[in-house]
Design a protein around this motif. Structure first.
Motif: not given
Length: 313
Positions: A99-108, A48-54, A14-23
């Motif tokens: 993982l999603a939180t840590g990467l999000g903070i790095w991105l901030v 994004m993918l990690s949080f979608d999986l979560t 189902t993660k294709i639903a996240s990949v298309f908006p990203f692309l």
């Protein structure tokens, strides 16, 4: 837990639903702003993918815990079907969320505070989508929140992490003062481009809820089709595809998307054929795939035309 079981728990298909908006977000920001930052994009994609999986794992876990019968758990829930231990599921959820939180903070730190604000909103929607006393997925709000948070949120963040210095938005926090500035026109541009993603993703949930209406009522899930009726839910399903193609046409006319993207409208015919199939029969095992195929057709055609415009023409 084996890799194959993990992929089933998080419903990787189902993660294709996240990949298309990203692309679409990445291609649009390159076309519109002539900028692209690979590291920011990579960090955002993994987060994004990690949080979608979560959120998917939480959804399956909450359905497992709230199932009205043991037979439902064993026959309709991946945790029951594959006999995954609850502690393993919980550890998996916490690991992905960390993982999603840590990467999000790095991105901030690599962008600005507005990414933190948007991230917090998306995290809140994602968590309470299936968690809490009254999850959003069990209310007539699921289609709205899934479409906006994924369809618009992912497109917007894909654009913003690459063009945070282009004047789209600015959030500054100094002492007791918070300053917020936004270019409304640029925001509306991004929203228009994201409409096909928003509507096709919302239709994924709508199709699922239409097909599961009787079963959902038995399990105390009162979704949008319950409130507006199955007939009007199917009409809404049809209308959202019409609005998707209309948004593509308007975006091309306004010059937000390259002229070649108009070719994406050709997939309206196969989409129409699939919609007619869904209109005749709303059975999950037979026609839910219509929503998935249409999501791929609509967004895949936009992605393809954008790539041709940017990298070939």
């Amino acid at each position: 837990m084996s890799i194959s079981t993990f992929l089933k728990l998080v419903e990787i298909q189902t993660k294709i639903a996240s990949v298309f908006p990203f692309l679409i977000g990445c291609l649009f920001v390159y076309y519109r702003y002539d900028t692209f930052q690979p590291l920011n994009t990579a960090i955002f994609f993994v987060a994004m993918l990690s949080f979608d999986l979560t959120t998917t794992a939480i959804n399956n876990y909450m359905d497992f815990r709230k199932a009205s019968s043991e037979s439902y758990r064993e026959n309709h829930n991946v945790i029951g079907q594959y006999k995954i231990r609850e502690i393993v599921v919980i550890i998996t959820i916490l690991s992905l969320l960390t993982l999603a939180t840590g990467l999000g903070i790095w991105l901030v730190f690599r962008t600005d505070l507005f990414v933190l604000l948007v991230g917090m909103v998306c995290f809140t929607i994602g968590i309470f989508y299936t968690f809490g006393p009254i999850p959003l997925s069990r209310m007539p709000l699921g289609e709205l929140f899934s479409g906006v948070s994924m369809g618009f949120g992912i497109v917007f963040l894909s654009v913003y992490v690459n063009a945070f210095d282009q004047g789209i938005l600015h959030l500054l926090w100094e002492g007791r003062t918070v300053l917020f500035e936004a270019d409304i026109l640029l925001l509306l541009e991004i929203m228009l481009v994201s409409f096909p993603c928003m509507f096709t993703i919302a239709n994924l949930m709508l199709a699922n809820n239409i097909c599961d209406l009787k079963e959902d009522i038995a399990n105390h899930r009162f979704t949008l089709p319950y409130y507006i009726g199955k007939k009007y839910a199917v009409w809404l399903f049809n209308g959202l595809y019409f609005l998707s193609f209309l948004a593509i046409l308007v975006a091309v006319i306004l010059g937000l998307l390259p002229p070649i993207v108009i070719i994406a409208l050709l997939v309206s015919y196969p989409v129409y054929q699939l919609v007619r199939k869904f209109n005749r029969k709303q059975i999950k095992s037979e026609t839910f795939s219509v929503a998935i195929k249409n999501l791929v057709l609509v967004n895949g055609s936009v992605v393809t035309m954008l790539m041709i415009s940017i990298f070939i023409l």
